[in-house]
Design a protein around this motif. Structure first.
Motif, PDB file in Angstrom:
ATOM      1  N   LYS A 171       0.821  -1.215   0.000  1.00  0.00           N
ATOM      2  CA  LYS A 171       0.000   0.000   0.000  1.00  0.00           C
ATOM      3  C   LYS A 171       0.853   1.261   0.000  1.00  0.00           C
ATOM      4  O   LYS A 171       0.389   2.329  -0.393  1.00  0.00           O
ATOM      5  N   GLY A 172       2.097   1.155   0.447  1.00  0.00           N
ATOM      6  CA  GLY A 172       2.992   2.299   0.352  1.00  0.00           C
ATOM      7  C   GLY A 172       3.239   2.718  -1.082  1.00  0.00           C
ATOM      8  O   GLY A 172       3.520   3.893  -1.365  1.00  0.00           O
ATOM      9  N   PHE A 173       3.145   1.763  -2.014  1.00  0.00           N
ATOM     10  CA  PHE A 173       3.265   2.069  -3.438  1.00  0.00           C
ATOM     11  C   PHE A 173       1.948   2.589  -4.009  1.00  0.00           C
ATOM     12  O   PHE A 173       1.927   3.528  -4.802  1.00  0.00           O
ATOM     13  N   THR A 174       0.838   1.946  -3.620  1.00  0.00           N
ATOM     14  CA  THR A 174      -0.439   2.231  -4.267  1.00  0.00           C
ATOM     15  C   THR A 174      -1.286   3.267  -3.523  1.00  0.00           C
ATOM     16  O   THR A 174      -2.074   3.975  -4.145  1.00  0.00           O
ATOM     17  N   LEU A 175      -1.156   3.320  -2.195  1.00  0.00           N
ATOM     18  CA  LEU A 175      -1.860   4.313  -1.378  1.00  0.00           C
ATOM     19  C   LEU A 175      -0.830   5.001  -0.465  1.00  0.00           C
ATOM     20  O   LEU A 175      -0.856   4.832   0.764  1.00  0.00           O
ATOM     21  N   PRO A 176       0.076   5.768  -1.055  1.00  0.00           N
ATOM     22  CA  PRO A 176       1.157   6.356  -0.256  1.00  0.00           C
ATOM     23  C   PRO A 176       0.669   7.276   0.855  1.00  0.00           C
ATOM     24  O   PRO A 176       1.385   7.517   1.819  1.00  0.00           O
ATOM     25  N   GLU A 177      -0.555   7.771   0.738  1.00  0.00           N
ATOM     26  CA  GLU A 177      -1.075   8.651   1.782  1.00  0.00           C
ATOM     27  C   GLU A 177      -1.261   7.918   3.106  1.00  0.00           C
ATOM     28  O   GLU A 177      -1.184   8.520   4.188  1.00  0.00           O
ATOM     29  N   LEU A 178      -1.496   6.599   3.047  1.00  0.00           N
ATOM     30  CA  LEU A 178      -1.619   5.815   4.275  1.00  0.00           C
ATOM     31  C   LEU A 178      -0.281   5.751   4.994  1.00  0.00           C
ATOM     32  O   LEU A 178      -0.191   5.970   6.213  1.00  0.00           O
ATOM     33  N   ASN A 179       0.772   5.456   4.262  1.00  0.00           N
ATOM     34  CA  ASN A 179       2.118   5.424   4.830  1.00  0.00           C
ATOM     35  C   ASN A 179       2.525   6.791   5.381  1.00  0.00           C
ATOM     36  O   ASN A 179       3.086   6.908   6.473  1.00  0.00           O
ATOM     37  N   ALA A 180       2.205   7.838   4.635  1.00  0.00           N
ATOM     38  CA  ALA A 180       2.552   9.195   5.068  1.00  0.00           C
ATOM     39  C   ALA A 180       1.818   9.559   6.360  1.00  0.00           C
ATOM     40  O   ALA A 180       2.397  10.173   7.266  1.00  0.00           O
ATOM     41  N   SER A 181       0.554   9.178   6.459  1.00  0.00           N
ATOM     42  CA  SER A 181      -0.213   9.486   7.659  1.00  0.00           C
ATOM     43  C   SER A 181       0.301   8.706   8.861  1.00  0.00           C
ATOM     44  O   SER A 181       0.454   9.258   9.954  1.00  0.00           O
ATOM     45  N   ALA A 182       0.586   7.431   8.658  1.00  0.00           N
ATOM     46  CA  ALA A 182       1.053   6.590   9.761  1.00  0.00           C
ATOM     47  C   ALA A 182       2.385   7.075  10.319  1.00  0.00           C
ATOM     48  O   ALA A 182       2.651   6.958  11.516  1.00  0.00           O
ATOM     49  N   LEU A 183       3.235   7.616   9.444  1.00  0.00           N
ATOM     50  CA  LEU A 183       4.583   8.024   9.856  1.00  0.00           C
ATOM     51  C   LEU A 183       4.733   9.539   9.948  1.00  0.00           C
ATOM     52  O   LEU A 183       5.852  10.059   9.915  1.00  0.00           O
ATOM     53  N   ARG A 184       3.646  10.250  10.113  1.00  0.00           N
ATOM     54  CA  ARG A 184       3.713  11.711  10.113  1.00  0.00           C
ATOM     55  C   ARG A 184       4.514  12.270  11.290  1.00  0.00           C
ATOM     56  O   ARG A 184       5.001  13.404  11.237  1.00  0.00           O
ATOM     57  N   ASP A 185       4.667  11.482  12.349  1.00  0.00           N
ATOM     58  CA  ASP A 185       5.416  11.953  13.519  1.00  0.00           C
ATOM     59  C   ASP A 185       6.855  11.442  13.554  1.00  0.00           C
ATOM     60  O   ASP A 185       7.597  11.778  14.471  1.00  0.00           O
ATOM     61  N   LEU A 186       7.242  10.642  12.570  1.00  0.00           N
ATOM     62  CA  LEU A 186       8.527   9.953  12.663  1.00  0.00           C
ATOM     63  C   LEU A 186       9.714  10.899  12.608  1.00  0.00           C
ATOM     64  O   LEU A 186      10.595  10.882  13.479  1.00  0.00           O
ATOM     65  N   LYS A 187       9.790  11.733  11.594  1.00  0.00           N
ATOM     66  CA  LYS A 187      10.979  12.561  11.380  1.00  0.00           C
ATOM     67  C   LYS A 187      11.240  13.478  12.559  1.00  0.00           C
ATOM     68  O   LYS A 187      12.383  13.632  13.012  1.00  0.00           O
ATOM     69  N   ALA A 188      10.194  14.097  13.081  1.00  0.00           N
ATOM     70  CA  ALA A 188      10.360  15.028  14.200  1.00  0.00           C
ATOM     71  C   ALA A 188      10.801  14.315  15.471  1.00  0.00           C
ATOM     72  O   ALA A 188      11.379  14.947  16.369  1.00  0.00           O
ATOM     73  N   ALA A 189      10.567  13.006  15.546  1.00  0.00           N
ATOM     74  CA  ALA A 189      10.916  12.256  16.757  1.00  0.00           C
ATOM     75  C   ALA A 189      12.377  11.833  16.790  1.00  0.00           C
ATOM     76  O   ALA A 189      12.858  11.367  17.832  1.00  0.00           O
ATOM     77  N   LEU A 190      13.086  11.970  15.670  1.00  0.00           N
ATOM     78  CA  LEU A 190      14.467  11.498  15.598  1.00  0.00           C
ATOM     79  C   LEU A 190      15.437  12.668  15.706  1.00  0.00           C
ATOM     80  O   LEU A 190      15.341  13.627  14.936  1.00  0.00           O
ATOM     81  N   PRO A 191      16.388  12.607  16.628  1.00  0.00           N
ATOM     82  CA  PRO A 191      17.374  13.687  16.735  1.00  0.00           C
ATOM     83  C   PRO A 191      18.326  13.675  15.549  1.00  0.00           C
ATOM     84  O   PRO A 191      18.471  12.661  14.847  1.00  0.00           O
ATOM     85  N   GLU A 192      18.985  14.802  15.335  1.00  0.00           N
ATOM     86  CA  GLU A 192      19.902  14.906  14.200  1.00  0.00           C
ATOM     87  C   GLU A 192      21.025  13.885  14.284  1.00  0.00           C
ATOM     88  O   GLU A 192      21.519  13.397  13.266  1.00  0.00           O
ATOM     89  N   ALA A 193      21.419  13.540  15.512  1.00  0.00           N
ATOM     90  CA  ALA A 193      22.511  12.573  15.686  1.00  0.00           C
ATOM     91  C   ALA A 193      22.143  11.186  15.199  1.00  0.00           C
ATOM     92  O   ALA A 193      23.031  10.354  14.953  1.00  0.00           O
TER      93      ALA A 193
END
Length: 944
Positions: free
Chosen positions: A883-905
């Motif tokens: 579904k990440g290929f065919t419905l990428p909006e589902l993947n984007a919604s599920a991981l919307r908090d991921l990047k902000a949760a990871l420190p630069e290190a």
């Protein structure tokens, strides 16, 4: 509200709220409007509100258009306080902020933060928030404060009212007050001085009325959430203190709590629990009175019907089934900051009960695995009734409170009312230390006579609690709609009029959650009861509590599991009744995408559902029903030519990778995006973390004798998909895994015809169960042969495949290991591991969670890296096979908090599913890869 006013409000909202957050279609207004109560009102509009400024403007417009609004956090409320037929203001992602004060003595929380997350943030300081409702891992701070929710341990001493430090509140006219900010208080005094003066007057008048003041104090010595927090008028003289404490328990009828700062409380690191069985309820309640003065944190009462409701469940003691009909149990817990004090408290408590007869000797345990099992008995009571009820019936849980000395008599009276009104088999349990009991009944409101029976029952219960015991009709679940008609009965005319004065002062137009707490309709609790139409045994036991929602990857995009079931029930009802065919068609049309297509089918919902409902399985069944003969024929062809399918996949990935190298990321993205659009979004969406072509390792040619054998089955995903372009790791996962197994001293065996094998998971996720099972049987036979009929262990490199193949392993005599458990249990000890000076991210897949391997995965990562981060608010990644290929909006919604949760290190991430790793890389901006790569990087063969 007139249609014209609603249309004007909707139009005005469009000026600053994106269309995606203004919801008015029939399916989602139905689904989003449902809470955990027995009531259903369908809002005309649902607004997802993401900021304080948005909320201020919305309230200003609602005031201008005289349009009622209701605030909603998690919607776990049980008394109807979070439903409306007007405008529902649903808290969005922008309300999850938090800040810990000096020495963790306080914590400031926005209303959209889950209560359990607040405790997670405080855990390193051995602190927690005071309220501890059973729904704390689902309910949000706004609901906890607005309902003055308590729980098993907080009692009346540590609830929101008692642990409140300060509050940021928004009134009906959009005015904002931060009671912890002197400048805000001064500005509010200038703009709303009349309101403060009126509060001051109400407080003085109440405190000088000795009889009224004493009645209020007495009523709040026990748990009480019936009506407004009138104790604010006698406990405080400062009108700002009165105002903020009135907000606690006001259920969104006086204003909106935009932030609350709590005084935190100790989280004891040592605990001991005992299950005590008494001859009857009278003796059990006498024991409660004795325990009230002892160092106990919780005392939970369970009557014989409660015990019977769980006695046949796995893990329950055998003696439960032999207990006499009069028996009752207490679950008692004591807590301390160190082992010595805990031991001393256990001795004191045990000695205090020496003269109290028990049916069986009791003993405290401080072993987490044992006291967790004991608490599972208590926590299983409500869901056990929910799962055992007849299809179509409604679960109603009520809670009342009386002084502890009257607990036994009240319990017996309540049991007599069950018998009188025909609610046999109903259970009584609850927080006995506070005189607070819950009872559960399951009426079938499809029968017209049931409403009258329920009315008479509630009338008798309320009269009994008020007239015989002067108790609380609502101890901790909030007044809502269910007890609103009885507030005056409990409090009397004078106190009730005081509540009306408070409501008129804060909300003169009656626009904030009208009908809740104060309601002129004496039968409001009998109206708008939600229908519970039968759908399928898979989901019919759903009680619509919402416990499933935090784990759901589609909850912010389309529907949650609870909401999917709500939609199915309404469509089933419309089909059965034959009414409103156009509405049924509208719901069905929306449901394909909102319900079926965007479900990740990860089954994580079943892990937090009180009755274990797997909504993902239901959606897979619906996909199978919709698949049709052509779809099944295609599935058969693909299954029969699987070597060609994987070869074609590798070829396509190789071609895409070559194109990427030649064109660059920008041009590749533009071209493939245009082609996908022309295809009607049927072609997969390309991204820069797309895998290169996979590869298989060569067979083992080493002749080193004495090495243990292991069968390695590389999943079709890992065989087809190599690392992403630009990833420093260039070896495909099967090559890397085989090399690591050999490094650890294993002889690696591959099953025959491995390129044609598939566990069947891709077919199952597409709604092709027969084809999935056929492919699984092929793999099982190949693994039987390769493992010498189960003599050798079998390692699977992809967790979803491991989970699927593990389900039949015992029956087949196979020893199947997910890569996580084989690394942890069998390989680390055979390697010399050097911890890398790195910060890494870790993502336990849904399958890892279902297999209970999160702890082992984390242990592997912590053995290999100095710091390991498992981001908050990220569960299922939403890639869901393809579904990440065919419905990428589902993947984007599920991981919307991921990047902000990871420190630069943190520069790399690890997981155990190649497809999940694509989405994780895309939405974190870091390369995610299998945990195998991490272990390989930091390990050498043992030399000892």
């Amino acid at each position: 509200m007139s249609a014209t006013a609603y249309e004007q409000l909707h139009r005005d909202l469009q000026a600053f709220i994106p269309a995606s957050r203004l919801i008015s279609d029939p399916l989602r207004t139905l689904a989003y409007g449902t809470d955990g109560s027995l009531y259903r009102l369908i809002p005309k509009l649902v607004v997802k509100v993401d900021s304080e400024e948005e909320m201020r403007r919305i309230l200003t417009l609602a005031h201008q258009h005289a349009t009622p609004v209701t605030f909603r956090a998690a919607g776990t409320s049980l008394s109807g306080q979070a439903v409306t037929d007007s405008v529902l203001l649903q808290l969005g992602d922008g309300w999850r902020g938090w800040k810990i004060g000096p020495n963790a003595a306080t914590i400031s929380l926005q209303p959209g933060l889950i209560g359990g997350h607040a405790n997670r943030y405080l855990a390193p300081y051995q602190r927690k928030i005071g309220p501890d409702p059973a729904s704390i891992n689902t309910c949000q701070i706004g609901g906890i404060a607005a309902n003055n929710a308590s729980g098993m341990c907080c009692g009346t001493a540590q609830n929101s009212y008692q642990t409140l430090n300060s509050m940021r509140v928004m009134l009906a006219d959009g005015a904002v007050l931060d009671t912890g900010d002197p400048a805000s208080r001064a500005a509010f005094r200038a703009s709303h001085g009349a309101l403060l003066d009126r509060l001051d007057e109400l407080g003085q008048r109440t405190r000088t009325d000795a009889a009224l003041a004493e009645r209020i104090r007495r009523k709040f010595k026990i748990k009480n959430t019936c009506g407004y927090s009138l104790n604010a008028l006698v406990d405080f003289e400062d009108p700002f203190d009165i105002l903020q404490h009135l907000m606690i328990g006001s259920e969104g009828t006086l204003g909106f709590i935009a932030e609350i700062t709590y005084h935190t409380v100790e989280e004891h690191s040592h605990k001991a629990t005992a299950l005590m069985i008494f001859p009857d309820i009278q003796i059990a309640c006498e024991a409660v009175a004795t325990l009230k003065s002892q160092p106990v944190a919780a005392v939970e009462l369970m009557d014989r019907a409660s015990i019977r409701s769980v006695e046949n469940k796995a893990g329950m003691p055998d003696y439960f089934k032999t207990l006499p009909e009069t028996a009752a149990a207490l679950l008692v817990e004591t807590r301390a900051m160190d082992a010595a004090n805990l031991s001393a408290q256990v001795e004191v408590i045990s000695a205090a009960l020496t003269a109290t007869p028990t049916l069986l000797p009791f003993q405290f345990t401080d072993r987490p695995e044992e006291f967790t099992q004991l608490w599972a008995i208590r926590q299983g009571l409500f869901p056990s009734v929910g799962s055992a009820r007849a299809t179509g019936t409604t679960v109603i849980i009520e809670d009342v409170a009386v002084p502890v000395p009257q607990l036994a008599a009240m319990t017996l009276d309540l049991q007599r009312l069950f018998d009188k009104h025909g609610y046999t088999g109903s259970i009584i349990f609850g927080h006995a230390l506070e005189g607070n009991l819950h009872f559960v009944i399951t009426p079938n409101f499809a029968n017209p006579a049931e409403t009258e029976r329920y009315k008479k029952f509630m009338d008798d219960v309320c009269k009994m609690i008020v007239e015989q015991y002067d108790g609380s009709l609502k101890a901790e679940h909030g007044t809502g709609r269910n007890i609103a008609p009885f507030v005056e009965l409990e409090w009397g005319q004078q106190a009730y009029q005081l509540m009306r004065d408070i409501k008129a002062l804060f909300d003169p137009q009656n626009l904030l959650n009208p009908g809740v707490i104060l309601n002129d309709d004496p039968e409001a609790h009998l109206k708008n009861i939600k229908p519970m139409a039968a759908v399928d045994p898979l989901v019919d036991k759903c009680i619509e509590c919402g416990f499933c929602e935090p784990n759901c990857p589609s909850r912010a995009l389309t529907l949650s599991p609870r909401q999917r079931i709500v939609g199915l029930r309404e469509m089933a009802r419309l089909r059965a009744s034959g009414e409103d065919a156009s509405r049924l068609q509208a719901l069905s049309d929306s449901y394909q995408y909102q319900g079926i297509d965007t479900c990740a089918a990860d089954s994580l919902c079943s892990l937090t559902c009180p009755v274990g409902i797997n909504t993902g399985t239901m959606m897979l069944q619906l996909r199978a029903r919709n698949r049709g003969a052509l779809g099944r024929w295609v599935g058969d062809r693909l299954g029969g030519q699987f070597s060609a399918v994987t070869a074609a996949t590798r070829f396509g990935l190789a071609a895409a990778n070559l194109s990427h190298r030649l064109l660059g990321s920008g041009a590749q993205r533009a071209i493939t995006g245009a082609v996908r659009k022309l295809s009607g979004d049927r072609l997969p969406l390309w991204n820069r973390y797309m895998p290169t072509a996979g590869a298989l390792p060569e067979p083992d040619t080493s002749t080193t004798p004495g090495r243990p054998r292991v069968v390695y089955f590389a999943s079709c995903a890992s065989r087809s998909m190599g690392p992403a372009q630009g990833d420093p790791e260039t070896d495909a996962l099967p090559v890397k895994t085989a090399a690591l197994l050999r490094k650890a001293g294993f002889e690696v065996i591959f099953p025959d015809d491995r390129s044609a094998l598939c566990c069947g998971q891709p077919f199952a996720s597409k709604g092709l169960p027969e084809q999935a099972d056929a492919k699984q049987r092929e793999v099982e036979q190949a693994l039987l042969k390769a493992s010498r009929n189960g003599a050798d262990p079998i390692v699977i490199d992809t967790s979803p495949c491991s989970l699927r193949l593990k389900r039949n392993q015992q029956a087949l005599g196979l020893k199947v290991y997910d890569i996580t458990e084989f690394l942890h249990d069998a390989m680390l000890a055979r390697l010399t591991v050097r911890k890398l000076p790195e910060t890494i991210a870790l993502h336990p897949t849904c399958s890892t969670t279902h297999m209970g391997l999160q702890t082992k995965l984390k242990a592997i990562a912590e053995a290999c890296a100095e710091r390991v981060i498992i981001p908050d608010r990220v569960s299922c990644c939403g890639w869901a096979g393809d579904k990440g290929f065919t419905l990428p909006e589902l993947n984007a919604s599920a991981l919307r908090d991921l990047k902000a949760a990871l420190p630069e290190a943190c520069q790399s991430g690890y997981s155990t599913s190649r497809t999940c790793e694509i989405g994780l890389s895309l939405h974190s901006g870091r390369y995610y890869r299998s945990i195998v790569y991490l272990v390989d990087r930091c390990s050498q063969p043992n030399t000892s």
